[in-house]
Design an enzyme around this catalytic site. Structure first.
Site, PDB file in Angstrom:
ATOM      1  N   HIS A   1      -6.288  -3.551  -8.452  1.00  0.00           N
ATOM      2  CA  HIS A   1      -5.450  -4.644  -7.955  1.00  0.00           C
ATOM      3  C   HIS A   1      -6.158  -5.998  -8.038  1.00  0.00           C
ATOM      4  CE1 HIS A   1      -1.649  -3.149  -6.542  1.00  0.00           C
ATOM      5  NE2 HIS A   1      -2.124  -2.378  -5.579  1.00  0.00           N
TER       6      HIS A   1
ATOM      7  N   GLU B   1       2.513  -3.012  -8.241  1.00  0.00           N
ATOM      8  CA  GLU B   1       2.340  -1.610  -7.852  1.00  0.00           C
ATOM      9  C   GLU B   1       2.605  -0.640  -9.005  1.00  0.00           C
ATOM     10  OE1 GLU B   1       0.654  -0.956  -5.498  1.00  0.00           O
ATOM     11  OE2 GLU B   1       0.855  -2.645  -4.121  1.00  0.00           O
TER      12      GLU B   1
ATOM     13  N   ASN C   1      -7.000  -6.254  -0.150  1.00  0.00           N
ATOM     14  CA  ASN C   1      -7.438  -7.595   0.261  1.00  0.00           C
ATOM     15  C   ASN C   1      -8.599  -8.081  -0.608  1.00  0.00           C
ATOM     16  OD1 ASN C   1      -5.795  -7.084   2.698  1.00  0.00           O
ATOM     17  ND2 ASN C   1      -7.471  -5.691   3.164  1.00  0.00           N
TER      18      ASN C   1
ATOM     19  N   HIS D   1      -7.300   2.499  -7.590  1.00  0.00           N
ATOM     20  CA  HIS D   1      -6.058   1.736  -7.451  1.00  0.00           C
ATOM     21  C   HIS D   1      -6.315   0.382  -6.786  1.00  0.00           C
ATOM     22  CE1 HIS D   1      -1.629   1.407  -6.692  1.00  0.00           C
ATOM     23  NE2 HIS D   1      -2.049   0.670  -5.675  1.00  0.00           N
ATOM     24  N   GLU D   2      -7.006   0.394  -5.662  1.00  0.00           N
ATOM     25  CA  GLU D   2      -7.225  -0.866  -4.931  1.00  0.00           C
ATOM     26  C   GLU D   2      -8.149  -1.782  -5.729  1.00  0.00           C
ATOM     27  OE1 GLU D   2      -5.113  -1.139  -2.721  1.00  0.00           O
ATOM     28  OE2 GLU D   2      -4.700   0.983  -2.384  1.00  0.00           O
TER      29      GLU D   2
ATOM     30  N   GLY E   1      -2.162   4.141   2.510  1.00  0.00           N
ATOM     31  CA  GLY E   1      -3.416   4.674   1.968  1.00  0.00           C
ATOM     32  C   GLY E   1      -4.549   3.659   2.036  1.00  0.00           C
ATOM     33  N   ALA E   2      -4.287   2.461   1.532  1.00  0.00           N
ATOM     34  CA  ALA E   2      -5.337   1.446   1.502  1.00  0.00           C
ATOM     35  C   ALA E   2      -4.734   0.109   1.114  1.00  0.00           C
ATOM     36  CB  ALA E   2      -6.418   1.825   0.504  1.00  0.00           C
ATOM     37  N   MET E   3      -5.557  -0.962   1.217  1.00  0.00           N
ATOM     38  CA  MET E   3      -5.051  -2.311   0.968  1.00  0.00           C
ATOM     39  C   MET E   3      -6.074  -3.138   0.205  1.00  0.00           C
ATOM     40  SD  MET E   3      -2.622  -4.399   1.259  1.00  0.00           S
ATOM     41  CE  MET E   3      -2.754  -5.988   0.469  1.00  0.00           C
TER      42      MET E   3
END
Ligand code: TRP
Ligand code: ZN
Length: 888
Positions: free
Chosen positions: A310, A329, A274, A306-307, A270-272
């Site tokens: 993080h 997660e 970074n 969500h990202e 879905g996504a990251m």
């Protein structure tokens, strides 16, 4: 590709690194046919490991698919005899406690189809380093407990790649005479290599600002390819809401001066997250009314959150090793679920998440890849980005929240972030912070991290009228899972209430307590068998158990259908009202499945009709909840709860029930459909909970109504398809047409849709999915034909998921065709993808791993395909692990 048997990695073998990297200085020279990467690593011995070892151990750097051009240790150029090199490691011998390693390598992003490391998505360069992709960029200590600051310089041709991005803040840039330009970025926060990112491309951006709780101004930028610039506003709104929410609910402020999101079309997940430069699958960023459904809008909001979350739960505090993946997660999924609940409808969000967990995570927990939330071994870490680590992990965090209450939980997270900022830690550290902040002992609770499998909780009741006491006895058990034949009892928080004959909650007073303590309470079941006795109970109550799904277990209580109807009407817990309806539907459907298997005439229990009629006629209920209640349990869920799943009987029984419900409830469905469609026609599209709810009810009503095959409904469906101003209405109309017997209309609608949207890949994904999921006969042939469509390619993971994934996961009757052709087809695709993109190949395999669920004939066919994959040649570690464990 693998050359020897891949090795299993064990949590118990964890050792801290011998060396640390304080500074990482990277230079990328991006060209069309190769890229040069220069890395300068400022290193020192890890004091933690130096203590009683005066000798300097060898330095073992990770590196794969790199062409080493030069290597220096401090000022000394190393010659081939000075180091060892194999397919995975570069080993050299330091001669001092502190030293610098300089390396230059050549890599080939332009031919990287695995989408891991540095690769090209369309015309742009981008990276994906989690979990172990950085080693495909340069020689490094590619493990999350090695945290370093990074400066990154990228250079590329100016006209092809006007935008050059990396983590942190931009500190310098310039142009050369040869048409190239460069930019340098500096990230002051120490981070593991898996959070590194770079992007180079011809991108446009939408820019906005956010003022933090301490009045710092943050620049927000979302970069997309120019044609998508009109689809970014929803993601930007979601980002600002996320930033505010994390300040208000967790006290977490953003830390850099700039936060960027880049959308790419080719992305494995879905996504990251970074640091400062999130990279997203375009499907998780782009959304506007005309091209994205309500569900897609909500998915974008949730993934952006969500990202972003993080940044604290994952980046500022990261994982010590990959066994701790759920540390970031599970916690972050819990955070984004609560955010979505606050932004939209809390009960609807919970219902969706639980239905998903019960269908898919429970199936994983019952299959050959079952593993604990904190796994204790793996072959390929990419295979452990699972529903267990993410969704069950989030349930574990939710249980801590339930046990400690919102304030206790916040004290725990405050301590966790404060204590571990800048560190790489474990799930135990997370729980310890919760314990220390609240003065509680969670030792037994921690079994949720180490024991796999879905616990079963059998509940029985006893009422003593003379004494006025009511007892509930809980028996917990957990089936064996690979490597874990037996389990110790879990701590299972059970939120419950007791309803009297009028449906009111009774005051709850346990034997021995001085007074009742409310009408809704949480009790912890900690023993294999445990009884709770309530006093002052004037009549035999009806228990409402596991309210809000307070633990990820299978709860069994022998409810009768009338009791379930009563709970549907009266339970004060909205989640359990829905769940009572689901349990009623399951009972009714299982009865129909039995009738179908015995060749009897099917007869629908009229109580289900009555129950759904009263839901439909209740104007007080949230329309989204009405829609949820009208949705029968999916075929996948009915499969999960069967001992031996009879796909054909499940499908026939469920379709029969839908058709009967459509006949019996035609009038109220038609009324609500028309009223809601009229409102949709009157008001422009808004991506908001109330509107989502209205359209959800409208659309499920339409899908029932079309089963009547009436001409006036068909006309309404075509009207909705042709004149809706949004994808939510248009796509549902298309989907029901595609599943209908109206062949001419179906063909025409599909053609119109594809013609209009042929240049929008995300919309074409939906077009593929709708057809891949159609249970009408000939499904496999349709999918095979669609693979020839110009918009399809195996190289794009979204396309693979939309067509092949949707077929194997959502089109059960066609995939499980008794001649095995569906299985053979899937295995063929897995074999092809194994060479192109191992992560996608391995995920696509999941349906075949569930072979134990089916009849003997299908079991044999599925196993044969797994064997064929295993024998097909050089397997990636990803596919090898899943196939070999499935056959074990
Ligand atoms: N950490 C990412 C998340 O937010 C997961 C992820 C993105 C990932 N891309 C990946 C994991 C590629 C493995 C491989 O959940
Ligand atoms: Zn995540």
């Amino acid at each position: 590709m693998r050359t020897e048997q891949p090795k299993t990695i064990y949590l118990k073998d964890y050792q801290a690194p011998d060396y640390l990297i304080d500074e990482t200085h990277l230079t990328f020279e991006l060209y069309e046919d190769h890229t040069l990467v220069h890395a300068q690593l400022v290193m020192r011995r890890n004091p933690e490991r130096a203590a009683n070892n005066p000798k300097l151990p060898p330095l073992v750097l990770d590196g794969q698919q790199l062409e080493l051009l030069s290597l220096m240790l401090d000022d000394r150029e190393l010659q081939p005899g000075d180091y060892q090199l194999d397919a995975n490691y570069l080993t050299l011998q330091p001669t001092a406690e502190r030293f610098t390693v300089d390396s230059s390598v050549r890599i080939h992003p332009e031919s990287n189809t695995a989408l891991e490391g540095l690769y090209k998505s369309g015309k742009m360069f981008c990276t994906q380093c989690e979990a172990e992709g950085f080693r495909k960029i340069t020689y490094y200590l590619d493990r999350p407990d090695v945290m370093s600051t990074f400066t990154t310089t990228l250079s590329a041709e100016q006209h092809r790649y006007p935008v050059l991005l990396s983590n942190g803040n931009p500190i310098a840039s310039g142009s050369e005479d040869d048409g190239r330009h460069w930019a340098t970025w500096e990230d002051p926060f120490k981070k593991p290599a898996y959070l590194f990112a770079l992007v180079a491309g011809d991108l446009w951006c939408v820019e906005d600002r956010f003022t933090t709780m301490t009045e710092r101004e943050i620049a927000l930028r979302i970069y997309v390819e120019p044609e998508n610039i009109d689809k970014v506003q929803h993601a930007m709104n979601s980002l600002k809401k996320s930033m505010r929410w994390d300040e208000e609910v967790y006290g977490r402020e953003y830390d850099l001066d700039i936060f960027m999101i880049v959308a790419v079309n080719d992305f494995n997940m879905g996504a990251m997250e970074n640091k400062g430069l999130n990279i997203f699958n375009s499907s998780a960023v782009l959304a506007k009314a005309e091209t994205a459904t309500d569900a897609a809008h909500q998915r974008v909001e949730a993934i952006v959150a969500h990202e972003y979350f993080h940044n604290w739960s994952g980046n500022r505090v990261t994982c010590r090793d990959w066994f701790q993946l759920s540390l970031k997660e599970g916690f972050t999924v819990f955070r984004d679920a609560e955010f979505s609940a606050d932004m939209n409808s809390r009960t609807v969000k919970r219902v969706e998440d639980v239905a998903y967990l019960r269908t898919h995570q429970f199936a994983e927990d019952a299959g050959p890849m079952a593993h604990p939330v904190r796994p204790d071994s793996f072959i390929e870490i990419s295979n452990f980005y699972t529903l267990t680590v993410y969704e069950k992990g989030a349930e574990v965090v939710r249980m801590i929240h339930t046990l400690l209450g919102p304030q206790g939980f916040r004290k725990g997270t405050d301590l966790y972030f404060q204590r571990h900022d800048g560190q790489a830690v474990t799930c135990d550290d997370f729980v310890k912070a919760m314990e220390d902040a609240n003065g509680v002992d969670l030792t037994q609770f921690k079994r949720w991290y180490s024991q796999a499998g879905t616990p079963r909780l059998d509940v029985s009741e006893a009422y003593d009228a003379a004494a006025g006491t009511y007892s509930l006895t809980f028996k917990q058990s957990c089936p064996p899972t690979p490597g874990q034949p037996t389990k110790e009892p879990f701590v299972i928080p059970v939120e419950l209430g007791l309803l009297d004959g009028q449906g009111r909650d009774l005051p709850l007073c346990l034997q021995g307590e001085a007074a009742a303590q409310g009408t809704n309470r949480v009790f912890s079941v900690t023993e294999a068998e445990q009884t709770f006795t309530f006093v002052d109970i004037p009549e035999k109550p009806l228990p409402s158990l596991l309210r809000g799904f307070s633990a990820p277990v299978k709860l069994c209580f022998p409810y009768g259908r009338d009791q379930l109807m009563f709970l549907m009407q009266h339970d004060s817990d909205g989640f359990n009202r829905w769940d009572a309806g689901q349990q009623l539907s399951v009972q009714v459907l299982q009865e129909l499945i039995g009738q179908q298997q015995r060749g009897e005439t099917l007869a629908l229990d009229p109580r289900l009709v009555a129950a759904l009629r009263s839901v439909l006629e209740n104007r007080e209920l949230d329309q989204a909840m009405v829609a949820e209640m009208l949705s029968l349990p999916s075929e996948a869920y009915l499969t999960e709860i069967s001992d031996v799943a009879d796909v054909d009987a499940i499908h026939a029984a469920r379709e029969f029930a839908r058709k009967r419900l459509a006949e019996e409830l035609f009038e109220p469905l038609w009324q609500r459909y028309q009223a809601n469609r009229e409102q949709s026609r009157q008001s422009p599209y808004i991506a908001e909970a109330e509107h989502f709810a209205r359209r959800a009810l409208q659309n499920i009503a339409l899908s029932y109504l079309m089963l009547s095959e009436r001409q006036d409904v068909l006309a309404a469906c075509i009207e909705q398809f042709e004149s809706a101003d949004n994808m939510t209405e248009r796509l549902t109309a298309l989907a029901v047409l595609v599943n209908s017997p109206f062949e001419a209309e179906r063909g025409k609608a599909l053609e119109m849709f594809a013609d209009y949207f042929k240049d929008d890949p995300l919309v074409m994904d939906q077009w593929f999915s709708v057809q891949a999921g159609s249970p009408l006969p000939g499904g496999l042939e349709r999918v095979q034909q669609l693979m020839q469509h110009p918009a399809f390619t195996l190289k794009n993971p979204n396309k693979v998921r939309a067509l092949i994934g949707a077929f194997a996961n959502q089109n059960l009757v066609n995939f499980h065709r008794i001649d095995g052709a569906g299985y053979r087809f899937l295995a063929d695709q897995v074999i092809t993808l194994n060479a192109l993109n191992p992560q996608i190949a391995s995920r696509l395999l999941a349906p075949l791993t569930r072979w134990r669920k089916y009849d003997n004939a299908r079991q044999a066919l599925m196993r044969a395909e797994l064997e064929r994959i295993l024998a097909s040649g050089e397997l990636s570690s990803d596919v090898y692990e899943v196939v070999s464990k499935s056959l074990a």
